[in-house]
Motif scaffolding. Sequence first.
Motif, PDB file in Angstrom:
ATOM      1  N   PHE A  69       0.827  -1.191   0.052  1.00  0.00           N
ATOM      2  CA  PHE A  69      -0.018   0.083   0.027  1.00  0.00           C
ATOM      3  C   PHE A  69       0.788   1.330   0.099  1.00  0.00           C
ATOM      4  N   LYS A  70       0.394   2.438  -0.609  1.00  0.00           N
ATOM      5  CA  LYS A  70       0.999   3.596  -0.412  1.00  0.00           C
ATOM      6  C   LYS A  70      -0.131   4.818  -0.113  1.00  0.00           C
ATOM      7  N   PRO A  71       0.485   5.919   0.222  1.00  0.00           N
ATOM      8  CA  PRO A  71      -0.568   6.981   0.608  1.00  0.00           C
ATOM      9  C   PRO A  71      -1.352   7.342  -0.503  1.00  0.00           C
ATOM     10  N   GLY A  72      -2.734   7.432  -0.384  1.00  0.00           N
ATOM     11  CA  GLY A  72      -3.577   7.941  -1.496  1.00  0.00           C
ATOM     12  C   GLY A  72      -4.457   6.806  -1.643  1.00  0.00           C
ATOM     13  N   ASP A  73      -3.896   5.441  -1.423  1.00  0.00           N
ATOM     14  CA  ASP A  73      -4.663   4.323  -1.715  1.00  0.00           C
ATOM     15  C   ASP A  73      -6.197   4.237  -1.019  1.00  0.00           C
ATOM     16  N   ARG A  74      -7.104   3.804  -1.615  1.00  0.00           N
ATOM     17  CA  ARG A  74      -8.457   3.766  -0.981  1.00  0.00           C
ATOM     18  C   ARG A  74      -8.618   2.276  -0.601  1.00  0.00           C
ATOM     19  N   VAL A  75      -9.028   1.997   0.820  1.00  0.00           N
ATOM     20  CA  VAL A  75      -8.893   0.547   1.284  1.00  0.00           C
ATOM     21  C   VAL A  75      -9.819   0.399   2.015  1.00  0.00           C
ATOM     22  N   MET A  76     -10.099  -1.062   2.461  1.00  0.00           N
ATOM     23  CA  MET A  76     -11.091  -1.171   3.419  1.00  0.00           C
ATOM     24  C   MET A  76     -10.397  -2.530   4.467  1.00  0.00           C
ATOM     25  N   GLY A  77     -10.615  -2.365   5.579  1.00  0.00           N
ATOM     26  CA  GLY A  77      -9.992  -3.642   6.435  1.00  0.00           C
ATOM     27  C   GLY A  77     -10.479  -3.770   7.730  1.00  0.00           C
ATOM     28  N   MET A  78     -10.001  -4.429   8.559  1.00  0.00           N
ATOM     29  CA  MET A  78     -10.658  -4.796   9.789  1.00  0.00           C
ATOM     30  C   MET A  78      -9.431  -4.370  11.121  1.00  0.00           C
ATOM     31  N   ILE A  79      -9.884  -4.132  12.043  1.00  0.00           N
ATOM     32  CA  ILE A  79      -8.850  -3.994  13.361  1.00  0.00           C
ATOM     33  C   ILE A  79      -9.682  -4.874  14.397  1.00  0.00           C
ATOM     34  N   GLN A  80      -8.895  -5.002  15.537  1.00  0.00           N
ATOM     35  CA  GLN A  80      -9.586  -5.641  16.682  1.00  0.00           C
ATOM     36  C   GLN A  80     -10.695  -4.941  17.357  1.00  0.00           C
ATOM     37  N   ARG A  81     -10.469  -3.527  17.562  1.00  0.00           N
ATOM     38  CA  ARG A  81     -11.606  -2.608  18.147  1.00  0.00           C
ATOM     39  C   ARG A  81     -10.785  -1.176  17.927  1.00  0.00           C
ATOM     40  N   GLY A  82     -11.555  -0.114  17.483  1.00  0.00           N
ATOM     41  CA  GLY A  82     -11.172   1.248  17.537  1.00  0.00           C
ATOM     42  C   GLY A  82     -11.146   1.853  16.131  1.00  0.00           C
ATOM     43  N   SER A  83     -12.219   1.838  15.444  1.00  0.00           N
ATOM     44  CA  SER A  83     -12.460   2.517  13.947  1.00  0.00           C
ATOM     45  C   SER A  83     -13.163   3.700  14.250  1.00  0.00           C
ATOM     46  N   TYR A  84     -13.855   4.075  15.401  1.00  0.00           N
ATOM     47  CA  TYR A  84     -14.525   5.160  15.469  1.00  0.00           C
ATOM     48  C   TYR A  84     -13.527   6.555  15.754  1.00  0.00           C
ATOM     49  N   MET A  85     -12.765   6.538  14.889  1.00  0.00           N
ATOM     50  CA  MET A  85     -11.668   7.648  15.027  1.00  0.00           C
ATOM     51  C   MET A  85     -11.288   8.166  13.631  1.00  0.00           C
ATOM     52  N   ASP A  86     -10.774   9.528  13.868  1.00  0.00           N
ATOM     53  CA  ASP A  86     -10.274  10.091  12.583  1.00  0.00           C
ATOM     54  C   ASP A  86      -9.366   9.270  11.794  1.00  0.00           C
ATOM     55  N   TYR A  87      -8.168   8.793  12.459  1.00  0.00           N
ATOM     56  CA  TYR A  87      -7.230   8.065  11.996  1.00  0.00           C
ATOM     57  C   TYR A  87      -7.078   6.610  12.761  1.00  0.00           C
ATOM     58  N   VAL A  88      -6.892   5.607  11.702  1.00  0.00           N
ATOM     59  CA  VAL A  88      -6.996   4.338  12.489  1.00  0.00           C
ATOM     60  C   VAL A  88      -5.460   3.657  11.713  1.00  0.00           C
ATOM     61  N   ALA A  89      -4.897   2.916  12.658  1.00  0.00           N
ATOM     62  CA  ALA A  89      -3.839   1.998  12.205  1.00  0.00           C
ATOM     63  C   ALA A  89      -4.296   0.507  12.064  1.00  0.00           C
ATOM     64  N   VAL A  90      -3.969   0.109  10.981  1.00  0.00           N
ATOM     65  CA  VAL A  90      -4.489  -1.326  10.491  1.00  0.00           C
ATOM     66  C   VAL A  90      -3.218  -1.876   9.947  1.00  0.00           C
ATOM     67  N   GLU A  91      -3.157  -3.360  10.513  1.00  0.00           N
ATOM     68  CA  GLU A  91      -1.898  -4.176   9.759  1.00  0.00           C
ATOM     69  C   GLU A  91      -2.099  -4.414   8.353  1.00  0.00           C
ATOM     70  N   GLU A  92      -0.982  -4.444   7.614  1.00  0.00           N
ATOM     71  CA  GLU A  92      -1.110  -4.438   6.125  1.00  0.00           C
ATOM     72  C   GLU A  92      -1.939  -5.616   5.694  1.00  0.00           C
ATOM     73  N   ASP A  93      -1.509  -6.791   6.517  1.00  0.00           N
ATOM     74  CA  ASP A  93      -2.426  -7.802   5.979  1.00  0.00           C
ATOM     75  C   ASP A  93      -3.805  -8.085   6.220  1.00  0.00           C
ATOM     76  N   HIS A  94      -4.235  -6.953   7.036  1.00  0.00           N
ATOM     77  CA  HIS A  94      -5.664  -6.937   7.279  1.00  0.00           C
ATOM     78  C   HIS A  94      -6.416  -6.076   6.406  1.00  0.00           C
ATOM     79  N   LEU A  95      -5.837  -5.701   5.211  1.00  0.00           N
ATOM     80  CA  LEU A  95      -6.464  -4.604   4.270  1.00  0.00           C
ATOM     81  C   LEU A  95      -6.299  -5.181   2.908  1.00  0.00           C
ATOM     82  N   ALA A  96      -7.332  -4.504   2.012  1.00  0.00           N
ATOM     83  CA  ALA A  96      -7.401  -4.449   0.652  1.00  0.00           C
ATOM     84  C   ALA A  96      -7.599  -3.298   0.051  1.00  0.00           C
ATOM     85  N   VAL A  97      -7.110  -3.193  -1.126  1.00  0.00           N
ATOM     86  CA  VAL A  97      -7.217  -1.839  -1.941  1.00  0.00           C
ATOM     87  C   VAL A  97      -8.991  -2.072  -2.415  1.00  0.00           C
ATOM     88  N   ILE A  98      -9.646  -1.174  -2.425  1.00  0.00           N
ATOM     89  CA  ILE A  98     -11.090  -1.071  -3.070  1.00  0.00           C
ATOM     90  C   ILE A  98     -11.036  -0.295  -4.337  1.00  0.00           C
TER      91      ILE A  98
END
Length: 329
Positions: free
Chosen positions: A88-117
Amino acid sequence: MKAIALTSFGIPEVLKELELPIPSLTDTQVLIEMRASSINPADYLFRSGAILQSPMAHKFQDQLQLPMVLGNEVAGIVQEVGRKVTQFKPGDRVMGMIQRGSYMDYVAVEEDHLAVIPESLSFEEAGAAPTVALTAWQALFEHGHLQPGQRILIQAGAGGVGHVAVQLAKQHGAYVIATARDYNHDFVRGLGADEVIDYTKADFTTQITDPVDIVLDTAKDASTFGTGLPGEIGEKNFSVIKDGGTYISVVAFGINQYPKVRNIYAHFFQAQPNRTDFESIAHHMKDNKLKIHVNETFAFTVQGLLQAYRKSEELPKRGKIVISKNLSL
């Protein structure tokens, strides 16, 4: 940055807006500007405090610290990547999962838990997809080993996981029977179900004339939550499965230790995020083979989340309830 968090357990009014620092990244994480997220049944268990009464409460002790930011799905735009991130690179549109805590302006997600949309996919639909689509995908293909021509019963076919599973199972060539309340019958048939049974008006065991190969149970059952074992619905599920069939549950967490019934493989699981499955799901959505139904969208504000949680506890239910940053601008 803005975050909306629980300051105590209870009714939705316990949600408060907080100012938190932007998450720091590890080498394998991606920083995402959140554009959309959604509500899942597990969020209710944490928000209300019901999880504290569950036999599984001890497994979540390290996650029950207040204030707590809920939400485990995110769709948005990559802002920064960790040193070892390659996909992934800055600007990519992505979706993914975290254990908890997505109701925030910015979210840190493991690379393997994402995909480009794809560009054709809205953030709202992408933000509704990860948990329900991954759960349905892995239930059917990894744990259920669904084959074309098999008969499958999907409990709660209009719900988040259920409405995805109906689509995927039908496209895979299965004969799909689903349960749903009468006002959702046309919706579930439109997803591809061959038969739809109103479980509130008829005993589904009397409506299924031939045994099924697989049951996918996504229906909440109060007795199951208390024990982790199949409740009334679960016992009926066993009765409609053929000898040596498969019973996959995302609700009965004690079913793996349940005594074997007619050599039926009974298994509880929780979805395990990985990029390969997410990419397969994104391709299905891009090709219009999978549609995530967004029941209603609410703003990323305290009031918006409060309304969203209230809506999630009402009938009728269908698909997913989404939290969108676009509505809060």
